[in-house]
Design a protein around this motif. Structure first.
Motif, mmCIF file in Angstrom:
data_model
loop_
_atom_site.group_PDB
_atom_site.id
_atom_site.type_symbol
_atom_site.label_atom_id
_atom_site.label_comp_id
_atom_site.label_asym_id
_atom_site.label_seq_id
_atom_site.Cartn_x
_atom_site.Cartn_y
_atom_site.Cartn_z
ATOM 1 N N ARG A 122 -36.235 45.801 -30.452
ATOM 2 C CA ARG A 122 -36.042 47.117 -29.823
ATOM 3 C C ARG A 122 -37.249 47.515 -28.987
ATOM 4 O O ARG A 122 -37.103 48.148 -27.932
ATOM 5 C CB ARG A 122 -35.773 48.165 -30.898
ATOM 6 C CG ARG A 122 -34.401 48.028 -31.554
ATOM 7 C CD ARG A 122 -34.163 49.083 -32.609
ATOM 8 N NE ARG A 122 -32.886 48.887 -33.283
ATOM 9 C CZ ARG A 122 -32.452 49.659 -34.279
ATOM 10 N NH1 ARG A 122 -33.206 50.657 -34.719
ATOM 11 N NH2 ARG A 122 -31.279 49.419 -34.844
ATOM 12 N N LYS B 191 -37.033 45.738 -25.793
ATOM 13 C CA LYS B 191 -36.047 46.386 -24.913
ATOM 14 C C LYS B 191 -36.621 47.657 -24.304
ATOM 15 O O LYS B 191 -36.287 48.013 -23.165
ATOM 16 C CB LYS B 191 -34.757 46.681 -25.678
ATOM 17 C CG LYS B 191 -33.949 45.424 -25.980
ATOM 18 C CD LYS B 191 -32.497 45.741 -26.309
ATOM 19 C CE LYS B 191 -32.366 46.439 -27.635
ATOM 20 N NZ LYS B 191 -30.948 46.668 -28.004
ATOM 21 N N THR C 283 -35.090 42.234 -22.001
ATOM 22 C CA THR C 283 -33.947 41.910 -22.856
ATOM 23 C C THR C 283 -33.882 40.415 -23.192
ATOM 24 O O THR C 283 -33.363 40.041 -24.239
ATOM 25 C CB THR C 283 -32.624 42.333 -22.187
ATOM 26 O OG1 THR C 283 -32.552 41.756 -20.876
ATOM 27 C CG2 THR C 283 -32.522 43.836 -22.073
ATOM 28 N N LEU D 61 -25.852 42.776 -35.717
ATOM 29 C CA LEU D 61 -25.478 43.943 -34.911
ATOM 30 C C LEU D 61 -26.444 44.141 -33.743
ATOM 31 O O LEU D 61 -26.024 44.566 -32.654
ATOM 32 C CB LEU D 61 -25.436 45.199 -35.783
ATOM 33 C CG LEU D 61 -24.323 45.243 -36.827
ATOM 34 C CD1 LEU D 61 -24.427 46.504 -37.670
ATOM 35 C CD2 LEU D 61 -22.953 45.163 -36.166
ATOM 36 N N GLU D 62 -27.715 43.852 -33.969
ATOM 37 C CA GLU D 62 -28.684 43.939 -32.875
ATOM 38 C C GLU D 62 -28.329 42.937 -31.775
ATOM 39 O O GLU D 62 -28.426 43.241 -30.581
ATOM 40 C CB GLU D 62 -30.099 43.663 -33.394
ATOM 41 C CG GLU D 62 -30.642 44.714 -34.330
ATOM 42 C CD GLU D 62 -30.897 46.039 -33.648
ATOM 43 O OE1 GLU D 62 -31.424 46.053 -32.520
ATOM 44 O OE2 GLU D 62 -30.564 47.075 -34.251
ATOM 45 N N GLN E 125 -25.414 44.233 -29.858
ATOM 46 C CA GLN E 125 -25.826 45.321 -28.971
ATOM 47 C C GLN E 125 -26.422 44.783 -27.672
ATOM 48 O O GLN E 125 -26.155 45.303 -26.584
ATOM 49 C CB GLN E 125 -26.834 46.221 -29.689
ATOM 50 C CG GLN E 125 -27.329 47.408 -28.875
ATOM 51 C CD GLN E 125 -26.224 48.382 -28.528
ATOM 52 O OE1 GLN E 125 -25.267 48.549 -29.288
ATOM 53 N NE2 GLN E 125 -26.343 49.027 -27.374
ATOM 54 N N LEU F 162 -23.696 43.500 -25.536
ATOM 55 C CA LEU F 162 -22.970 44.648 -24.989
ATOM 56 C C LEU F 162 -23.713 45.198 -23.775
ATOM 57 O O LEU F 162 -23.110 45.456 -22.719
ATOM 58 C CB LEU F 162 -22.830 45.730 -26.063
ATOM 59 C CG LEU F 162 -22.168 47.052 -25.627
ATOM 60 C CD1 LEU F 162 -20.717 46.812 -25.231
ATOM 61 C CD2 LEU F 162 -22.253 48.084 -26.751
ATOM 62 N N GLU F 163 -25.031 45.365 -23.911
ATOM 63 C CA GLU F 163 -25.834 45.911 -22.823
ATOM 64 C C GLU F 163 -25.878 44.969 -21.626
ATOM 65 O O GLU F 163 -25.972 45.418 -20.482
ATOM 66 C CB GLU F 163 -27.254 46.197 -23.327
ATOM 67 C CG GLU F 163 -27.317 47.353 -24.331
ATOM 68 C CD GLU F 163 -28.656 47.437 -25.051
ATOM 69 O OE1 GLU F 163 -29.560 46.635 -24.726
ATOM 70 O OE2 GLU F 163 -28.792 48.295 -25.945
ATOM 71 N N LEU G 28 -20.442 38.810 -27.123
ATOM 72 C CA LEU G 28 -20.323 40.044 -27.900
ATOM 73 C C LEU G 28 -19.181 39.937 -28.903
ATOM 74 O O LEU G 28 -19.352 40.254 -30.089
ATOM 75 C CB LEU G 28 -20.096 41.226 -26.953
ATOM 76 C CG LEU G 28 -19.761 42.573 -27.608
ATOM 77 C CD1 LEU G 28 -20.882 43.008 -28.555
ATOM 78 C CD2 LEU G 28 -19.513 43.635 -26.552
ATOM 79 N N LEU H 219 -15.647 48.885 -31.985
ATOM 80 C CA LEU H 219 -16.362 48.276 -30.862
ATOM 81 C C LEU H 219 -15.655 47.019 -30.375
ATOM 82 O O LEU H 219 -15.561 46.781 -29.162
ATOM 83 C CB LEU H 219 -17.798 47.950 -31.279
ATOM 84 C CG LEU H 219 -18.697 47.327 -30.215
ATOM 85 C CD1 LEU H 219 -18.743 48.179 -28.962
ATOM 86 C CD2 LEU H 219 -20.104 47.102 -30.767
#
Length: 393
Positions: A214, A217, A222, A244-245, A248, A251-252, A259, A279
């Motif tokens: 994080r 990011k 990324t 999950l990270e 994410q 997804l981004e 994903l 999701l």
């Protein structure tokens, strides 16, 4: 020559006497502060404060005089005195603040004493006060963290970490919490630095890779963030939070296939997680796969019966299909009556399918304007005028 020798010898003794005086004043402080803790009287407190001030005044000349400045005992005494100065606010008030400047002087003095003590004569006392200073900073950092003063928590915990390094120990707990509070303080650099340290020494906590990625990011990297998450997944392949990270990040980055793969693996581990199911449904919806979108939205609704968005989105799938079919019908030439009627019939079938889902959504959020409007239009289109009227204007 005898006179010069006498002057030099007298100077040496004078500095050693000052050092001894500093030691004795510090002992007087210890006795007086203990008396204050028992009696809580102003006299004992004044005596303690005066003794500590005299100890500070007495030790300072000894650290610059050539005959005592390279003696580890000098720096040990100074470290102990300034430890007491740093700790004094806590002696007086359990929620007081550490005197950080005095703590810094104590640390530097004890560090100097350790460097000079090549024979290890004072090792036991030096280590004891370094440990006391560590405990002081770590406990104060924990208090700051609980008070949500993340910047001060970071500084105190970093001091605790540095102290243990001087003692020859890598404090993984302090390092991890420096990284954590740095993240809370929006300090990406320190988060990355300390979480990386934890990883390098093999500290076993999957949260390392969560906060590390994080922070990367936060800095806009990324690619490096994904590398960290993959590193974490290799170390903790069953850890849902890291998975999950990873999802994410995909997804981004708009990498839907990766994903979906991540989400399906996550759902295998936690099949009742409504957010994961939702999701995944949304990912399929974004790709235009309405069948799988409805499937996972419905599963999300089963897992969480008050999941408004899940029910609304299924209704919206059918409602949007109906709108598209009606648009196609209205774009036909007037003579194509049969095709028009067929399209309108299909549109109405979709509206009929939309209604139960929109009704479920409205039951959860009765005041939602968009749901009420969509339902009212569907009722009107299907000539269910009583239901449309019941929704009001």
């Amino acid at each position: 020559m005898m006179l010069v020798s006498l002057i030099v010898t007298t100077g040496v003794y004078a500095q050693k006497n000052k050092r001894t005086s500093a030691y004795n004043y510090n002992k007087e402080f210890d006795n007086s502060i203990e008396m204050y803790k028992l009696k809580h009287d102003a006299k004992s407190l004044k005596k303690a404060e005066d003794a500590l001030n005299l100890a500070k005044e007495s030790i300072e000349p000894a650290i610059t005089h050539e005959k005592t400045m390279n003696d580890p005992k000098t720096w040990l005494y100074r470290g102990i005195i300034y430890y007491n100065v740093a700790h004094l606010p806590l002696d007086l008030d359990s929620v007081g603040k550490v005197d950080r400047e005095a703590g810094k002087i104590s640390f530097e003095s004890l560090k100097k004493a350790k460097e000079l003590d090549v024979k290890g004569k004072y090792k036991k006392d030096i280590d004891l006060y370094l440990q006391n200073l560590y405990n002081l900073y770590f406990s104060q950092g924990a208090t700051n963290f609980n008070d949500q003063d993340y910047n001060l928590a970071k500084e105190n915990l970093k001091s605790a970490f540095d102290i243990q390094e001087v003692r020859g120990s890598f404090d993984t707990t302090a390092a991890f919490y420096v990284g954590l509070v740095s993240f809370m303080d929006k300090d990406a650099d320190n988060t990355i630095d300390y979480m990386k340290k934890c990883d390098e020494v093999g500290y076993a906590d999957p949260r390392i890779y969560i906060y590390w990625n994080r922070a990367l990011k936060m800095e806009g990297d990324t690619t490096a963030a994904l590398d960290v998450v993959i590193k974490g997944r290799k170390k903790y392949p069953e850890e849902l939070s890291i998975l999950l990270e990873q999802a994410q990040i995909y997804l981004e980055k708009g990498e839907n296939e990766k994903l979906k793969e991540s989400l399906l693996k996550a759902i295998d581990k936690d099949s009742s997680n409504a957010n994961l199911l939702f999701l995944l449904g949304k990912t399929y919806a974004d790709e235009g796969d309405k069948v799988n979108a409805e499937k996972y939205y419905a599963k999300a609704g089963e897992a969480k019966p008050d999941f408004f968005e899940a029910f609304y989105n299924i209704g919206a799938i059918y409602n949007n299909q109906a709108s598209e079919l009606m648009k196609q019908a209205n774009d036909l030439p007037l003579e194509k009556t049969d095709e028009y009627n067929a399209l309108i019939k299909q549109a109405n079938v979709n509206l009929e399918k939309a209604i139960p889902w929109l009704e479920k959504a409205l039951k959860i959020k009765p005041d939602d304007t968009f749901t009420r409007h969509a339902l009212k239009e569907a009722y009107t289109r299907l000539k269910q005028y009583d239901k449309a009227k019941a929704l009001g204007d």
